[in-house]
Design an enzyme around this catalytic site. Structure first.
Site, short mmCIF file in Angstrom:
data_model
loop_
_atom_site.label_atom_id
_atom_site.label_comp_id
_atom_site.label_asym_id
_atom_site.label_seq_id
_atom_site.Cartn_x
_atom_site.Cartn_y
_atom_site.Cartn_z
N ASN A 189 3.09 1.75 3.45
CA ASN A 189 2.13 1.54 2.36
C ASN A 189 2.41 0.16 1.80
O ASN A 189 3.38 -0.03 1.07
CB ASN A 189 2.34 2.61 1.27
N LYS A 237 0.82 -1.42 -0.38
CA LYS A 237 0.38 -1.59 -1.77
C LYS A 237 -0.41 -2.91 -1.87
O LYS A 237 -1.05 -3.31 -0.91
CB LYS A 237 1.56 -1.56 -2.73
N HIS A 275 -1.73 8.81 -4.39
CA HIS A 275 -0.43 8.14 -4.61
C HIS A 275 -0.14 8.16 -6.11
O HIS A 275 -1.06 8.07 -6.93
CB HIS A 275 -0.51 6.70 -4.08
N GLU A 319 0.84 6.00 -8.06
CA GLU A 319 0.31 4.84 -8.80
C GLU A 319 -1.17 5.03 -9.10
O GLU A 319 -1.65 4.61 -10.15
CB GLU A 319 0.58 3.54 -8.01
N GLU A 365 6.58 12.55 -2.62
CA GLU A 365 7.10 11.31 -3.17
C GLU A 365 7.52 11.53 -4.63
O GLU A 365 6.68 11.45 -5.54
CB GLU A 365 6.02 10.22 -3.13
N GLY A 401 9.98 2.85 -5.26
CA GLY A 401 10.20 1.45 -5.62
C GLY A 401 11.37 1.24 -6.57
O GLY A 401 11.52 0.16 -7.14
N SER A 440 11.92 4.94 -1.68
CA SER A 440 13.06 4.08 -1.35
C SER A 440 13.73 4.43 -0.02
O SER A 440 14.96 4.40 0.08
CB SER A 440 14.07 4.09 -2.51
C1 PEP Z 1 5.42 4.24 -1.78
O1 PEP Z 1 4.85 3.27 -2.25
O2 PEP Z 1 4.74 5.21 -1.42
C2 PEP Z 1 6.87 4.21 -1.66
C3 PEP Z 1 7.49 5.27 -1.23
O3 PEP Z 1 7.48 3.04 -2.03
P1 PEP Z 1 9.04 2.64 -1.78
O4 PEP Z 1 9.35 2.96 -0.34
O5 PEP Z 1 9.10 1.18 -2.07
O6 PEP Z 1 9.85 3.46 -2.71
#
Ligand code: PEP
Length: 249
Positions: free
Chosen positions: A10, A12, A95, A97, A167, A173, A212
Site C-alpha cells: 500500500n 499510500k 483502510h 486512514e 490491521e 506506520g 509495521s
Molecule cells: C498500511 O498502510 O496498511 C500499513 C500496514 O502500513 P505500515 O506497514 O507502514 O505499518
C-alpha cells in the site's frame, strides 16, 4: 488445500512518475520466480504506469479506494469500472486512514466492498482496532462489527472473492508490530467468525496482517496458522524491503 501467501503493498500517497519507474521495475524483476502472490496498490494517477510496467509479470496492481457509486455526479470519485479499465485486480477497502480521516463508516465500507465486487475487483477489506479499543478489551467486538457490516450487506459467500487484512491501527506506520501471538489471536477470531457462517469460505479466505511488517519480522508473522501474508505500507516503498517480505511469503 493450503492457502497461498499474499503480500500486497500500500503505497499510500507516495510516489512520482520518475521514482515509480525504478521501484516498479525493481519489484517486477525481483518478484520473478517468487512463490507468493504479490500486488502493489498505487495512487490513482499512477495506475496506468503500474499497468504498463507490471503487465505480464507475477505482480498484480490495484487501487487504495473506490467510489461506492457506479458513475455520476460525484466530483473527485473514481469508480470500479474505471479501475478495471486500468487492469486493476485489487482495491483496498476500509483502510483505517479512510475510516478515520474521510468518514468511511462501516456502512460506506460495506457499499464500497459491494461496488468493488460488482466491477470484478478483489477487495482487500481492512479491519482493526485502535489502541484505546485494545486497551478497553473490545478488539473482538470492533473487528466483528466491521466484518459483520460487510457480511450483512454482501453475504458471507462474497468473501470467497475477497481478502481480509487485519490491521491494528496502533501498529500502522508506528514501527510497533503486533506480536505473532497477538496477531494470530485476532486472525483466528476473524476466521472463526466467518466459519460460523460458512466453514468453506473461512477455510479458503486469505487473512493478511498489516502493521509495521518488515523483512525481519515477516517470516515469524506469516508462519502463524491463520496469517496468510501481509498488507505492507512503508516497506513497500523500497524494492529490497518489499521483496524481502515477499520472500517470506
Ligand atoms: C498500511 O498502510 O496498511 C500499513 C500496514 O502500513 P505500515 O506497514 O507502514 O505499518
Amino acid at each position: 488445500m493450503p492457502r497461498t501467501k499474499f503480500v500486497a503493498g500500500n503505497w499510500k500517497m507516495h510516489g512520482s512518475l520518475a521514482g515509480n519507474l525504478a521501484l516498479l521495475s525493481a519489484v517486477r524483476a525481483g518478484a520473478a520466480g517468487l512463490k507468493a502472490q504479490m500486488a502493489v496498490c498505487v495512487p490513482y494517477p499512477y495506475l496506468a504506469q503500474a499497468q504498463s510496467v507490471l503487465a505480464g509479470s507475477n505482480v498484480a496492481w490495484g487501487a487504495q479506494d473506490i467510489s461506492e457509486h457506479i458513475q455520476g455526479a460525484y466530483t473527485g470519485e473514481v469508480s470500479g469500472t474505471m479501475l478495471s479499465d486500468f487492469g486493476c485486480r485489487y482495491v483496498i477497502i476500509g483502510h483505517s486512514e479512510r475510516r478515520s480521516y474521510y468518514g468511511d463508516t462501516d456502512a460506506v465500507v460495506a457499499a464500497k466492498f459491494a461496488a468493488s465486487l460488482k466491477a470484478g475487483l478483489t477487495p482487500i477489506l481492512c479491519v482493526g482496532e485502535t489502541l484505546t479499543e485494545r486497551d478497553a478489551n473490545i478488539t473482538a467486538q470492533v473487528v466483528t462489527r466491521q466484518l459483520d457490516a460487510v457480511i450483512a450487506s454482501s453475504g458471507v459467500a462474497a468473501l470467497e472473492r475477497a481478502v481480509v487484512a487485519y490491521e491494528p491501527v496502533w501498529a500502522i506506520g508506528t514501527g510497533k508490530t503486533a506480536t505473532p501471538a497477538q496477531a494470530q489471536e485476532v486472525h483466528a477470531l476473524i476466521r472463526a467468525r466467518i466459519a460460523a457462517e460458512s466453514a468453506h469460505v473461512a477455510a479458503g479466505l486469505q487473512i493478511l496482517y498489516g502493521g509495521s511488517v518488515k523483512s525481519a519480522n515477516a517470516k515469524e508473522l506469516f508462519g502463524q496458522p491463520d496469517i496468510d501474508g501481509g498488507l505492507i505500507g512503508g516497506a513497500s516503498l523500497v524494492a529490497d524491503d518489499f521483496l524481502g517480505i515477499c520472500v517470506a511469503g
